[in-house]
Design an enzyme around this catalytic site. Structure first.
Site, PDB file in Angstrom:
ATOM      1  N   ALA A   1      15.999  -8.370   8.446  1.00 29.10           N
ATOM      2  CA  ALA A   1      17.269  -7.837   8.946  1.00 29.10           C
ATOM      3  C   ALA A   1      17.027  -6.577   9.761  1.00 29.10           C
ATOM      4  O   ALA A   1      16.077  -5.829   9.516  1.00 29.10           O
ATOM      5  CB  ALA A   1      18.229  -7.538   7.792  1.00 29.10           C
TER       6      ALA A   1
ATOM      7  N   GLU B   1       5.601 -16.105   2.482  1.00 26.35           N
ATOM      8  CA  GLU B   1       7.038 -16.379   2.474  1.00 26.35           C
ATOM      9  C   GLU B   1       7.789 -15.160   2.983  1.00 26.35           C
ATOM     10  O   GLU B   1       7.620 -14.052   2.462  1.00 26.35           O
ATOM     11  CB  GLU B   1       7.508 -16.704   1.056  1.00 26.35           C
TER      12      GLU B   1
ATOM     13  N   ILE C   1      18.956 -19.325  12.021  1.00 28.66           N
ATOM     14  CA  ILE C   1      18.107 -20.389  12.565  1.00 28.66           C
ATOM     15  C   ILE C   1      17.754 -20.115  14.018  1.00 28.66           C
ATOM     16  O   ILE C   1      16.602 -20.280  14.441  1.00 28.66           O
ATOM     17  CB  ILE C   1      18.798 -21.756  12.409  1.00 28.66           C
TER      18      ILE C   1
ATOM     19  N   ARG D   1      18.315  -4.212  21.004  1.00 28.53           N
ATOM     20  CA  ARG D   1      17.180  -3.533  21.617  1.00 28.53           C
ATOM     21  C   ARG D   1      15.869  -4.296  21.462  1.00 28.53           C
ATOM     22  O   ARG D   1      14.809  -3.782  21.779  1.00 28.53           O
ATOM     23  CB  ARG D   1      17.036  -2.117  21.048  1.00 28.53           C
ATOM     24  N   GLY D   2      15.943  -5.513  20.938  1.00 25.02           N
ATOM     25  CA  GLY D   2      14.734  -6.319  20.818  1.00 25.02           C
ATOM     26  C   GLY D   2      13.875  -5.987  19.621  1.00 25.02           C
ATOM     27  O   GLY D   2      12.705  -6.377  19.569  1.00 25.02           O
TER      28      GLY D   2
END
Length: 452
Positions: free
Chosen positions: A191, A186, A231, A199-200
Site C-alpha cells: 500500500a 509471499e 489486480i 507519483r509512481g
C-alpha cells in the site's frame, strides 16, 4: 490488497509473539521522539546505475562513474539527464532516445526519499518504520482487521520494504514473507499513502523489492492474493493469474483469502528492474537497427509534385510513386483495405456476449468442459460450446448472421440440460442464463423475432 479476511492456513501462522501489544505501544511512543536515523544500506549490487553497458545486453548490477563522462560503448553514448523535466536521453547508433523518469525516481536521485528494508529486530529505528507501515496498511486496507495487520507487520518471520520521505515519514511499503526453501516469497501487504499515489511510488517500490530480493536471496517467484482493485496494479508489475509454480511448493504456506485472486510473478534473472525503462528502449533501438539492415522503410522520400497545381491534377499510376512498389503494395491490398473490418451485427453480439459472461449464473459456461474432470462429456455431447469459444468466433468474424450467434448461445444451454439432471445446480444455471439471454435479445427490436 484490500479484501475480507476469511481464512489463514495453519502452516503460515507460526508462533505469535507474546509481546506484540507491548512492542506496538513502544514503537508508537518512539515516533514522537526526534531521533536521528541511520540508513539501512542495501547490497552494493543495488547501487543506482549511472551508465549502462552497450550492445544488445545490459549487465546485471553494473555500477557507473559518479560523474558522467563522454564515452561510447557498443554504440551507446552516456545518458544525459534534463533535471528540470526529468527526461533521460542517450544516443544509440547516432539516434537519440529519451524517456521520462517517474517523479519517485527523480525524488530518490535528489535524496528526498529512500527505500529501506526493515524487520522486527527491536531496534528503535526499525520499530518506528514498521509502525508507520502498520498505520498506512490499516488505513489503506480497511477490510483487514487492524490486529491482524499489526501481528503480521511485527512478525519476525516477515520483512518490509518502506518508502521513506526524509527525514522519517513513511509514505508506503510492502510487507512480505520469504520462503527460501521453496524459492518464493509471499507479498502480504502492499500500500501507498492515499496522498502519494500519483507519483509512481508503487511501481518504483516493486522494482526496488525485486532487485533487492533477487540480490540477497535465491528467491525467484512472488505470490500474492489480490482483490479486484489491486489486480490491475499487479498486472502492470509483471504478475499473472497463471500460476506456474508447483502447487506442492506453496500450498499450505501462504495465507489464503476468500474472494482474492492468486497472482504470481517470476523475476527474470538478467534484468535489473530499476533500469527497466532504459532496457526496453535499448531493445527497441537494437530492433530498429536490425530492421534498417533488411528494410528500406526508414527512408523518407519526397512528396508528390502532382498536387502542387490543384487546377490541373491528373491521375497517376500508383506504381510510379517512389517507394510504394518497394514496400510491397499491390492494387489488391487497396481493395482489401476498403472492406469493412466487422460485420453489421458485431457491436450487438459483443455487447450481449459481454453481459452473458458477466452474469452471476455464467461461471459454469465461461470455458470448455475439462476433459480430465468430466471424461465422458464429449462422448455424450457431440457439439460442445462455451462462452469463450463464442468470443473467439466473434473476434474472427465467424458469425455472419445473428441466427448463427443465437444458435451457439442456445447450444450452451441445451448441452447443459442434456448432460445434467433436472435437479442439479448446472441445469438451473442454464435456465437462468437462457432467460437472461432471451430478455436481452427481446430488447433489440430488429432481432427479437429470431427467438420465435
Amino acid at each position: 490488497m484490500s479484501m475480507p479476511l476469511k481464512r489463514r492456513n495453519k502452516q503460515s501462522q507460526g508462533n505469535e509473539p507474546k509481546k506484540i501489544k507491548v512492542e506496538e505501544q513502544e514503537a508508537e511512543e518512539k515516533i514522537s521522539e526526534d531521533i536521528p536515523v541511520t540508513d539501512l544500506k542495501e547490497p552494493e549490487a543495488l547501487a543506482d546505475i549511472q551508465s549502462t553497458s552497450g550492445g544488445d545486453e545490459v549487465s546485471e548490477g553494473a555500477q557507473g562513474d559518479a560523474d558522467p563522462a563522454e564515452k561510447s560503448v557498443g554504440g551507446l553514448k552516456e545518458e544525459v539527464e534534463d533535471e528540470e523535466k526529468g527526461i533521460v536521453k542517450f544516443m544509440f547508433d547516432g539516434v537519440e532516445y529519451k524517456f521520462r523518469e517517474r517523479p519517485s525516481v527523480i525524488e530518490e536521485k535528489e535524496g528526498k526519499i529512500e527505500f529501506r528494508v526493515v524487520n522486527n529486530d527491536n531496534t528503535r529505528e526499525n520499530m518506528m518504520v514498521l509502525t508507520g507501515l502498520k498505520n498506512i496498511f490499516q488505513k489503506q486496507l480497511p477490510k483487514m482487521p487492524k490486529e491482524y495487520i499489526a501481528r503480521l507487520v511485527y512478525d519476525r518471520s516477515h520483512l518490509s520494504m518502506a518508502v521513506i520521505r526524509k527525514p522519517l515519514t513513511v509514505v508506503g511499503g510492502i510487507t512480505y514473507r520469504p520462503f527460501e526453501k521453496g524459492e518464493f516469497a509471499e507479498i502480504v501487504f502492499c500500500a501507498i499513502s492515499s496522498t502519494e499515489q500519483v507519483r509512481g511510488y508503487g511501481a518504483h517500490l516493486m522494482n526496488h523489492l525485486k532487485d533487492y530480493v533477487r540480490a540477497t536471496t535465491n528467491i525467484k517467484y512472488f505470490l500474492t492474493y489480490a482483490d479486484n482493485y489491486a489486480i490491475g496494479y499487479f498486472k502492470k508489475q509483471g504478475f499473472t493469474k497463471e500460476i506456474t509454480l508447483d502447487k506442492s511448493v506453496w500450498m499450505g504456506y501462504i495465507k489464503d483469502y476468500e474472494g482474492g485472486t492468486l497472482m504470481q510473478c517470476f523475476m527474470l534473472p538478467r534484468i535489473r528492474y530499476l533500469d527497466a525503462a532504459k532496457i526496453l528502449l535499448l531493445q527497441e533501438a537494437a530492433i530498429q537497427r536490425k530492421i534498417r539492415t533488411i528494410s528500406r522503410s526508414h527512408i523518407v522520400r519526397p512528396g508528390l509534385r502532382q498536387f502542387e497545381d490543384l487546377d490541373n491534377i491528373e491521375p497517376i499510376d500508383p506504381m510510379s510513386v517512389p517507394g510504394l512498389r518497394e514496400a510491397g503494395w499491390t492494387p489488391e491490398m487497396d481493395e482489401l483495405a476498403q472492406r469493412p473490418k466487422r460485420g453489421p451485427h458485431y457491436a450487438t453480439m459483443q455487447n450481449v456476449l459481454t453481459e452473458l459472461q458477466n452474469h452471476a449464473a455464467a461461471w459454469p459456461f465461461l470455458q470448455p468442459v475439462n476433459r480430465d474432470e468430466v471424461p465422458d462429456y464429449y462422448e455424450f455431447i457431440k457439439e460442445p460450446m462455451d462462452l469463450s469459444t463464442m468470443e473467439i468466433k466473434l473476434e474472427n468474424n465467424r458469425y455472419e448472421k445473428m441466427e448463427d450467434f443465437i444458435y451457439d448461445a442456445r447450444l450452451i444451454f441445451n448441452n447443459c440440460r442434456a448432460y445434467n439432471g433436472e435437479n442439479t445446480s448446472y441445469f438451473k444455471y442454464a435456465n437462468r442464463l437462457e432467460k437472461f439471454f432471451n430478455t436481452k435479445m427481446k430488447e433489440i427490436p430488429e432481432y427479437s423475432h429470431l427467438l420465435d
